[in-house]
Design a protein around this motif. Structure first.
Motif, PDB file in Angstrom:
ATOM      1  N   ALA B 159       0.821  -1.214   0.000  1.00 44.64           N
ATOM      2  CA  ALA B 159       0.000   0.000   0.000  1.00 44.64           C
ATOM      3  C   ALA B 159       0.852   1.260   0.000  1.00 44.64           C
ATOM      4  CB  ALA B 159      -0.909  -0.010   1.233  1.00 44.64           C
ATOM      5  N   ARG B 160       2.176   1.118  -0.202  1.00 44.39           N
ATOM      6  CA  ARG B 160       3.036   2.291  -0.027  1.00 44.39           C
ATOM      7  C   ARG B 160       2.712   3.370  -1.056  1.00 44.39           C
ATOM      8  NH1 ARG B 160       5.640  -1.465  -2.865  1.00 44.39           N
ATOM      9  NH2 ARG B 160       7.112  -0.855  -4.492  1.00 44.39           N
ATOM     10  N   ARG B 161       2.811   4.610  -0.608  1.00 44.96           N
ATOM     11  CA  ARG B 161       2.516   5.738  -1.501  1.00 44.96           C
ATOM     12  C   ARG B 161       3.777   6.143  -2.240  1.00 44.96           C
ATOM     13  NH1 ARG B 161      -1.968   7.693   1.562  1.00 44.96           N
ATOM     14  NH2 ARG B 161      -3.071   5.766   1.836  1.00 44.96           N
ATOM     15  N   GLU B 162       4.903   5.924  -1.556  1.00 43.91           N
ATOM     16  CA  GLU B 162       6.190   6.245  -2.146  1.00 43.91           C
ATOM     17  C   GLU B 162       6.655   4.971  -2.842  1.00 43.91           C
ATOM     18  OE1 GLU B 162       8.264   9.171  -1.895  1.00 43.91           O
ATOM     19  OE2 GLU B 162       9.188   7.907  -3.433  1.00 43.91           O
ATOM     20  N   ARG B 163       6.543   4.921  -4.186  1.00 40.56           N
ATOM     21  CA  ARG B 163       6.751   3.641  -4.875  1.00 40.56           C
ATOM     22  C   ARG B 163       8.216   3.214  -4.920  1.00 40.56           C
ATOM     23  NH1 ARG B 163       2.557   0.911  -4.274  1.00 40.56           N
ATOM     24  NH2 ARG B 163       3.408  -0.612  -5.719  1.00 40.56           N
ATOM     25  N   GLU B 164       9.109   4.169  -4.932  1.00 40.88           N
ATOM     26  CA  GLU B 164      10.540   3.850  -5.036  1.00 40.88           C
ATOM     27  C   GLU B 164      10.988   2.991  -3.843  1.00 40.88           C
ATOM     28  OE1 GLU B 164      14.351   5.067  -7.026  1.00 40.88           O
ATOM     29  OE2 GLU B 164      12.398   5.948  -7.395  1.00 40.88           O
ATOM     30  N   LEU B 165      11.791   1.947  -4.137  1.00 38.81           N
ATOM     31  CA  LEU B 165      12.278   1.112  -3.031  1.00 38.81           C
ATOM     32  C   LEU B 165      13.562   1.686  -2.450  1.00 38.81           C
ATOM     33  CD1 LEU B 165      11.774  -2.610  -4.020  1.00 38.81           C
ATOM     34  CD2 LEU B 165      10.259  -1.037  -2.874  1.00 38.81           C
ATOM     35  N   HIS B 166      13.648   1.644  -1.124  1.00 36.57           N
ATOM     36  CA  HIS B 166      14.844   2.047  -0.410  1.00 36.57           C
ATOM     37  C   HIS B 166      15.677   0.773  -0.196  1.00 36.57           C
ATOM     38  CE1 HIS B 166      17.246   3.260   3.077  1.00 36.57           C
ATOM     39  NE2 HIS B 166      16.961   4.513   2.778  1.00 36.57           N
ATOM     40  N   THR B 239      26.572   4.023  -1.427  1.00 39.95           N
ATOM     41  CA  THR B 239      25.558   4.445  -2.373  1.00 39.95           C
ATOM     42  C   THR B 239      24.595   3.285  -2.567  1.00 39.95           C
ATOM     43  OG1 THR B 239      26.718   3.516  -4.255  1.00 39.95           O
ATOM     44  CG2 THR B 239      27.308   5.742  -3.649  1.00 39.95           C
ATOM     45  N   THR B 240      23.518   3.522  -3.297  1.00 40.58           N
ATOM     46  CA  THR B 240      22.555   2.463  -3.545  1.00 40.58           C
ATOM     47  C   THR B 240      23.220   1.292  -4.287  1.00 40.58           C
ATOM     48  OG1 THR B 240      20.909   4.175  -3.729  1.00 40.58           O
ATOM     49  CG2 THR B 240      20.276   2.003  -4.494  1.00 40.58           C
ATOM     50  N   GLY B 241      24.134   1.622  -5.178  1.00 37.57           N
ATOM     51  CA  GLY B 241      24.819   0.566  -5.929  1.00 37.57           C
ATOM     52  C   GLY B 241      25.622  -0.353  -5.022  1.00 37.57           C
ATOM     53  N   TYR B 242      26.410   0.235  -4.126  1.00 35.11           N
ATOM     54  CA  TYR B 242      27.162  -0.571  -3.156  1.00 35.11           C
ATOM     55  C   TYR B 242      26.211  -1.414  -2.311  1.00 35.11           C
ATOM     56  CZ  TYR B 242      31.580   1.976  -3.818  1.00 35.11           C
ATOM     57  OH  TYR B 242      32.735   2.494  -4.311  1.00 35.11           O
ATOM     58  N   ILE B 290      30.150   1.228   3.017  1.00 37.11           N
ATOM     59  CA  ILE B 290      28.907   2.000   2.947  1.00 37.11           C
ATOM     60  C   ILE B 290      28.715   2.813   4.219  1.00 37.11           C
ATOM     61  CG2 ILE B 290      26.395   1.828   2.848  1.00 37.11           C
ATOM     62  CD1 ILE B 290      26.825  -0.721   1.158  1.00 37.11           C
ATOM     63  N   VAL B 291      28.917   2.148   5.359  1.00 35.21           N
ATOM     64  CA  VAL B 291      28.697   2.848   6.629  1.00 35.21           C
ATOM     65  C   VAL B 291      29.675   4.016   6.753  1.00 35.21           C
ATOM     66  CG1 VAL B 291      28.843   2.613   9.131  1.00 35.21           C
ATOM     67  CG2 VAL B 291      27.733   0.838   7.782  1.00 35.21           C
ATOM     68  N   ILE B 292      30.954   3.760   6.453  1.00 34.59           N
ATOM     69  CA  ILE B 292      31.955   4.815   6.615  1.00 34.59           C
ATOM     70  C   ILE B 292      31.654   5.981   5.683  1.00 34.59           C
ATOM     71  CG2 ILE B 292      34.400   5.378   6.299  1.00 34.59           C
ATOM     72  CD1 ILE B 292      34.970   2.464   7.205  1.00 34.59           C
ATOM     73  N   LYS B 293      31.323   5.660   4.419  1.00 32.54           N
ATOM     74  CA  LYS B 293      31.078   6.744   3.475  1.00 32.54           C
ATOM     75  C   LYS B 293      29.811   7.525   3.805  1.00 32.54           C
ATOM     76  CE  LYS B 293      31.939   6.465  -0.901  1.00 32.54           C
ATOM     77  NZ  LYS B 293      32.208   6.119  -2.299  1.00 32.54           N
TER      78      LYS B 293
END
Lengths: 294, 478
Positions: B159-166, B239-242, B290-293
């Motif tokens: 039911a999410r309104r924000e369609r983009e996945l995190h 980043t999302t890629g990592y 990821i955490v450090i950056k």
């Protein structure tokens, strides 16, 4: 990975593949495992436990013995040993000379120290170790040489490793050892010794009971918890119970009382005594020592 | 389509929809955390005074030790995780919780299941498989409760309104799939009347334990951190890629770990696991980067708040992962296997990594969801410092004791009694660590309970006011 479905499929593939590898494949490969055959024999292994021992396995489970004990012996490898068992017509001195003659040969060079040490002070007592730790090929070669020299020899295979040096077993544990166990309790921590062979190592039921009642009475400073709730302390009636546990003075109950194992304790000990992984198998070979003297 | 439906929900609506469910999940989790740590202390007393519970079957080591672990994992880690997942799904999706009553029922079923299971272990009703000790009735309750919550989470997700996945979505969504799969497999094949035979049992047991204690906790913990850290430092995840790379390598390599190198099973099984264990370094490095950056150089004061908890949790995750990978390497495993090193890694994973992330998340979300400050914010900060000290004192000596034990066990001429004697000093320190952790858990429970009670009193007062309010004149006449 833009949609929920995408994530779902990727995760399902990842977990599904490991499920096929670690759940499905072993079930297919081992699920129908039959009895193994004891090496150089027609006997099958393992033997079915007695009723008491089978129930005892459940006592072992219910009391969490596997939290501190493993039931799996490890080994580093197997090696061969060549024993001289008969000199034939040779005299010890002649045999020593024969060994000397081998030393310069290239194939025995890496054994030369061992051979020299073994026969330095040897006075002819038998059996005598010729090669203590060698591979199958060298052992066979040595056996052939000894035969040609008119001597009798015996080649033994044995497993080695720290667990075995500690006396916890004669070979590594293999899948066949656990065929009749349910649940299989391999254990993951050795706060206490490995129990895969405790039935061989500590075959005296009374000592086992005494140990469960008061571990410190058998092993000083033992950190094993006492399992006194598996026993009953009662007044000695007109006739003492034949099952009563004999205990050293400082652990004995008050005068006029005796310590009698409950059924659970007896079953547990029956289970412990049934732990005997001491026959050679194809996947874990060794030459059993035939106890010559009764 | 109705106009009202398309409107983005307000924060207040989202928070209100979560309130009861989260209190039910976290309240029980706090109780089990205290219970689990207390049982852990009782278990470790055995090593200081072995015949303390000689006449008490309920508290014998072999029962209390697994009960303590299960209380922490099933009692604390899982329900806390489920609550946090519901919160993150609702927040990220900008939508109120779907079916808000279902998780409340499920939470109660869950806690009932844990109670049943723990009592079962203490009276000797256990399956005898590690991490699966709970009786059948308890397992059924847990499974049903998990499915109910997973359903709610999936409905909220849909039911999410924000369609983009995190990125957090991937990790948490995978976790929702993971648990029912491994838990049903393990229970159906091991804890039934006709289980699989022989060593297939431990093989499936290891597969399950690895996928629960390592992979599942990693998925939820790392997923939560990937949501919390960017939010706290107010920059995007780097980043999302990592993150995608870390996610894929974690699930594909992680799922294959767990079979010990020397196990008495066909050799290809441990070989595969060792390989996967080595490859585990890849996602660990990716996650560390990821955490450090993401947080590097961020000017956010920490001072014992959620940020501190999350950071410390991630450090512990990397350490625990490295310990796990080391244990999978055949060379080290020969020494470390069967020693206290293994339990040290598990406790670091549960208490150093996972619990810390959960504390961070809960301290962050609870004031928002309840629309009230924490009753004792100072105690929450104190909880952080207490936890650090507790985890360090508990885990480090245990790990050192394990290494020493492993090295000594390799020398057959060192008697086992001497090996155990030299471990005792380490146990003393780690028992102190456990006591400190227990104290910390009480601080945590105190905040949650006082908050719950205040909320209940407020509810009661509103209800009372509604009753006492003078009736409209029209009704008095009638």
């Amino acid at each position: 990975m833009k949609t929920g479905l995408g994530v779902f499929i990727v995760a399902a593939v990842a977990l599904g593949s490991s499920w096929c590898g670690f759940v499905l494949a072993p079930t297919l490969q081992l699920g129908g495992a039959k009895l193994a055959t004891v090496l150089n024999s027609t006997d099958t292994y393992p033997t079915q436990r007695t009723g008491d021992a089978t129930l005892g396995l459940q006592i072992y489970r219910a009391n969490g013995c596997a939290a501190c004990h493993t039931e799996q012996v490890r080994q580093d490898g197997v090696a061969c040993e060549v024993l001289l068992t008969g000199l034939g017509k040779n005299q010890p001195e002649e045999f020593k000379k024969f060994v000397q003659s081998l030393l310069p040969l290239p194939e025995w060079q890496h054994h030369s120290k061992e051979l020299t040490a073994a026969f330095k002070d040897w006075n002819g007592t038998l059996p005598q170790v010729v090669l203590g730790k060698t591979d199958k090929e060298s052992a066979d070669k040595m056996a052939d040489l000894l035969k040609a020299a008119g001597c009798k020899s015996e080649t033994r295979i044995y497993a080695f490793g720290t667990d075995i040096a500690r006396g916890w077993g004669v070979r590594r544990s293999v899948a066949a050892d656990f065929l009749y166990d349910n649940p299989v309790q391999l254990g993951s921590l050795r706060a206490g010794p490995d129990l895969a062979n405790i039935g061989v190592r500590l075959a005296d039921a009374n000592v086992q009971l005494q140990h469960l009642y008061a571990p410190q009475s058998v092993a000083k400073n033992s950190t094993m918890p006492a399992f006194r709730y598996l026993f009953e302390i009662r007044k000695i009636g007109s006739t003492p119970s034949p099952d009563a546990v004999t205990l050293p003075k400082e652990f004995a109950p008050a005068a006029g009382c005796e310590v009698v194992p409950k059924t659970e304790a007896k079953q547990l000990v029956a289970y412990l005594l049934s732990l005997r992984a001491n026959v050679p198998l194809y996947e874990a070979p060794f030459t059993p020592v035939i106890s010559a003297k009764p | 389509m109705n106009l009202n439906e398309t409107r983005i929900s307000t924060d207040a609506e989202i928070n209100a929809s979560l309130r009861v469910s989260l209190l039910a999940l976290f309240g029980g989790a706090a109780v089990w955390l205290v219970v689990g740590l207390a049982l852990g202390v009782v278990a470790s007393l055995t090593f200081h005074k072995p015949d303390m519970f000689a006449n008490c079957s309920l508290l014998t080591y072999g029962r209390v030790a697994p009960a303590a672990n299960d209380a922490l994992l099933y009692g604390f880690c899982l329900p806390a995780a489920l609550g946090v997942i519901l919160w993150i799904f609702a927040r990220l999706g900008q939508t109120p919780l779907a079916l808000p009553i279902v998780p409340v029922v499920a939470a109660n079923l869950w806690h009932l299941g844990v109670l049943t299971g723990l009592v079962g272990i203490l009276v000797g009703e256990t399956s005898g498989h590690i991490w699966l000790e709970f009786s059948r009735a308890a397992s059924v309750l847990l499974f049903a409760a998990f499915l109910l919550i997973a359903m709610t989470a999936a409905a909220t997700f849909g039911a999410r309104r924000e369609r983009e996945l995190h990125p957090a979505h991937w990790f948490l969504f995978a976790a929702l799939l993971w648990f029912p799969w491994i838990y049903s497999t393990a229970n159906l094949l091991l804890a039934t009347n006709a289980p699989v035979r022989g060593v297939v049992q431990p093989i499936i047991g290891w597969w399950f334990a690895n996928n629960l204690v390592f992979v599942w906790l990693a998925l939820v913990g790392v997923g939560t951190a990937f949501y919390l850290l960017p939010k706290i430092v107010e920059r995007p995840l780097a980043t999302t890629g990592y993150a995608l790379f870390a996610f894929l390598t974690l699930i594909f390599f992680g799922a294959w770990c767990g079979i010990p190198a020397g196990a008495p099973v066909p050799a290809w099984l441990p070989t595969l696991s060792s390989l996967a264990g080595g490859l585990l370094i890849v996602p660990l490095i990716a996650i560390a980067i990821i955490v450090i950056k993401t947080i590097g150089g961020a000017k956010v004061s920490c001072s014992g708040g959620p940020f501190c908890f999350t950071k410390f949790g991630m450090v512990c995750f990397i350490l625990s992962g490295l310990m796990y990978a080391a244990g999978a390497c055949p060379k080290y495993s020969r020494v470390l296997e069967f020693t206290w090193f293994g339990p040290a890694q598990v406790q670091l994973q549960m208490l150093g990594f996972f619990a810390m992330i959960m504390f961070g998340a809960i301290y962050e979300l609870l004031p928002r969801v309840m629309n009230a400050e924490l009753p004792f914010p100072k105690l929450a900060r104190l909880h952080f410092w207490v936890s650090i000290v507790g985890v360090s004192l508990f885990v480090i000596p245990l790990a050192i004791a394990g290494v020493e034990q492993g090295i000594k066990l390799q020398h057959a001429n060192v008697a086992l009694a001497d090996v155990n004697a030299s471990a005792l000093m380490f146990f003393r320190i780690s028992t102190i660590g456990q006591l400190i952790l227990l104290l910390g858990s009480l601080l945590f429970a105190l905040n949650i309970f006082v908050m719950t009670i205040r909320w209940k009193i407020a509810l009661f007062k509103t209800a009372l006011a509604a009753i006492k309010a003078p009736l409209p004149v029209s009704e008095v006449k009638a």
